[in-house]
Design a protein around this motif. Structure first.
Motif, PDB file in Angstrom:
ATOM      1  N   TYR A 120       0.856  -1.187   0.000  1.00  0.00           N
ATOM      2  CA  TYR A 120       0.000   0.000   0.000  1.00  0.00           C
ATOM      3  C   TYR A 120       0.888   1.232   0.000  1.00  0.00           C
ATOM      4  O   TYR A 120       2.079   1.152   0.265  1.00  0.00           O
ATOM      5  CB  TYR A 120      -0.951   0.021   1.203  1.00  0.00           C
ATOM      6  N   CYS A 121       0.277   2.378  -0.292  1.00  0.00           N
ATOM      7  CA  CYS A 121       0.986   3.657  -0.330  1.00  0.00           C
ATOM      8  C   CYS A 121       0.418   4.539   0.772  1.00  0.00           C
ATOM      9  O   CYS A 121      -0.799   4.662   0.887  1.00  0.00           O
ATOM     10  CB  CYS A 121       0.763   4.306  -1.702  1.00  0.00           C
ATOM     11  N   TYR A 122       1.274   5.118   1.589  1.00  0.00           N
ATOM     12  CA  TYR A 122       0.806   6.010   2.654  1.00  0.00           C
ATOM     13  C   TYR A 122       1.252   7.457   2.442  1.00  0.00           C
ATOM     14  O   TYR A 122       1.136   8.288   3.339  1.00  0.00           O
ATOM     15  CB  TYR A 122       1.260   5.505   4.036  1.00  0.00           C
ATOM     16  N   ALA A 123       1.755   7.768   1.248  1.00  0.00           N
ATOM     17  CA  ALA A 123       2.217   9.136   0.963  1.00  0.00           C
ATOM     18  C   ALA A 123       1.065  10.132   1.088  1.00  0.00           C
ATOM     19  O   ALA A 123      -0.074   9.836   0.723  1.00  0.00           O
ATOM     20  CB  ALA A 123       2.819   9.204  -0.432  1.00  0.00           C
ATOM     21  N   THR A 124       1.382  11.314   1.602  1.00  0.00           N
ATOM     22  CA  THR A 124       0.374  12.361   1.757  1.00  0.00           C
ATOM     23  C   THR A 124       0.104  13.051   0.414  1.00  0.00           C
ATOM     24  O   THR A 124       0.916  12.960  -0.517  1.00  0.00           O
ATOM     25  CB  THR A 124       0.858  13.437   2.748  1.00  0.00           C
ATOM     26  N   ASN A 125      -1.008  13.757   0.338  1.00  0.00           N
ATOM     27  CA  ASN A 125      -1.317  14.530  -0.868  1.00  0.00           C
ATOM     28  C   ASN A 125      -0.245  15.586  -1.111  1.00  0.00           C
ATOM     29  O   ASN A 125       0.091  15.883  -2.253  1.00  0.00           O
ATOM     30  CB  ASN A 125      -2.690  15.193  -0.747  1.00  0.00           C
ATOM     31  N   SER A 126       0.289  16.132  -0.041  1.00  0.00           N
ATOM     32  CA  SER A 126       1.336  17.141  -0.152  1.00  0.00           C
ATOM     33  C   SER A 126       2.586  16.536  -0.805  1.00  0.00           C
ATOM     34  O   SER A 126       3.152  17.119  -1.732  1.00  0.00           O
ATOM     35  CB  SER A 126       1.659  17.692   1.242  1.00  0.00           C
ATOM     36  N   PHE A 127       3.008  15.364  -0.337  1.00  0.00           N
ATOM     37  CA  PHE A 127       4.181  14.684  -0.907  1.00  0.00           C
ATOM     38  C   PHE A 127       3.939  14.321  -2.373  1.00  0.00           C
ATOM     39  O   PHE A 127       4.775  14.583  -3.237  1.00  0.00           O
ATOM     40  CB  PHE A 127       4.518  13.425  -0.100  1.00  0.00           C
ATOM     41  N   LEU A 128       2.779  13.730  -2.649  1.00  0.00           N
ATOM     42  CA  LEU A 128       2.462  13.337  -4.026  1.00  0.00           C
ATOM     43  C   LEU A 128       2.402  14.560  -4.929  1.00  0.00           C
ATOM     44  O   LEU A 128       2.869  14.527  -6.067  1.00  0.00           O
ATOM     45  CB  LEU A 128       1.142  12.556  -4.070  1.00  0.00           C
ATOM     46  N   GLY A 129       1.832  15.641  -4.410  1.00  0.00           N
ATOM     47  CA  GLY A 129       1.731  16.880  -5.175  1.00  0.00           C
ATOM     48  C   GLY A 129       3.093  17.458  -5.509  1.00  0.00           C
ATOM     49  O   GLY A 129       3.332  17.890  -6.642  1.00  0.00           O
ATOM     50  N   LYS A 130       3.999  17.457  -4.525  1.00  0.00           N
ATOM     51  CA  LYS A 130       5.355  17.964  -4.769  1.00  0.00           C
ATOM     52  C   LYS A 130       6.048  17.133  -5.841  1.00  0.00           C
ATOM     53  O   LYS A 130       6.742  17.659  -6.704  1.00  0.00           O
ATOM     54  CB  LYS A 130       6.179  17.926  -3.484  1.00  0.00           C
ATOM     55  N   THR A 131       5.862  15.827  -5.775  1.00  0.00           N
ATOM     56  CA  THR A 131       6.501  14.928  -6.735  1.00  0.00           C
ATOM     57  C   THR A 131       5.987  15.172  -8.149  1.00  0.00           C
ATOM     58  O   THR A 131       6.764  15.221  -9.103  1.00  0.00           O
ATOM     59  CB  THR A 131       6.258  13.460  -6.332  1.00  0.00           C
ATOM     60  N   LEU A 132       4.660  15.332  -8.289  1.00  0.00           N
ATOM     61  CA  LEU A 132       4.060  15.516  -9.610  1.00  0.00           C
ATOM     62  C   LEU A 132       3.928  16.988 -10.007  1.00  0.00           C
ATOM     63  O   LEU A 132       3.402  17.301 -11.061  1.00  0.00           O
ATOM     64  CB  LEU A 132       2.678  14.853  -9.660  1.00  0.00           C
ATOM     65  N   LYS A 133       4.395  17.892  -9.134  1.00  0.00           N
ATOM     66  CA  LYS A 133       4.337  19.340  -9.389  1.00  0.00           C
ATOM     67  C   LYS A 133       2.901  19.840  -9.574  1.00  0.00           C
ATOM     68  O   LYS A 133       2.605  20.607 -10.480  1.00  0.00           O
ATOM     69  CB  LYS A 133       5.183  19.727 -10.623  1.00  0.00           C
TER      70      LYS A 133
END
Length: 89
Positions: free
Chosen positions: A42-55
């Motif tokens: 499973y993935c527990y990354a936050t929306n903030s982390f995912l957002g930073k990664t995908l810009k």
């Protein structure tokens, strides 16, 4: 990215790639979540982390996750301490 080991590639199944119910950015996010699911299932990354990664903004991630959930590509659960877990279907 911070959590990536070596030179990882995103794998996006053809069924996801050809899915007309989700946008292109959702398809990329699916591939990234798939990569992050590799270790624990499973993935527990936050929306903030995912957002930073995908810009993109965390709000955009919220919309993309809802889109993938509505298309039955992912499921979401929460731990007792409110940590989100994203599972691939």
């Amino acid at each position: 990215g911070a959590l990536l080991v070596s030179n990882d590639y995103l794998k996006i199944p053809e069924s996801v790639l050809c899915n007309k119910n989700i946008c292109a950015t959702s398809k990329i996010l699916y591939g990234y979540i798939s990569l992050l699911c590799h270790q624990n299932g499973y993935c527990y990354a936050t929306n903030s982390f995912l957002g930073k990664t995908l810009k993109v903004t965390p709000r955009t991630i919220t919309r993309l996750i809802r889109e993938m959930k509505d298309a039955n590509l992912i499921t979401i659960s929460y731990t007792e301490d409110h940590v989100r877990r994203i599972y691939l279907v």
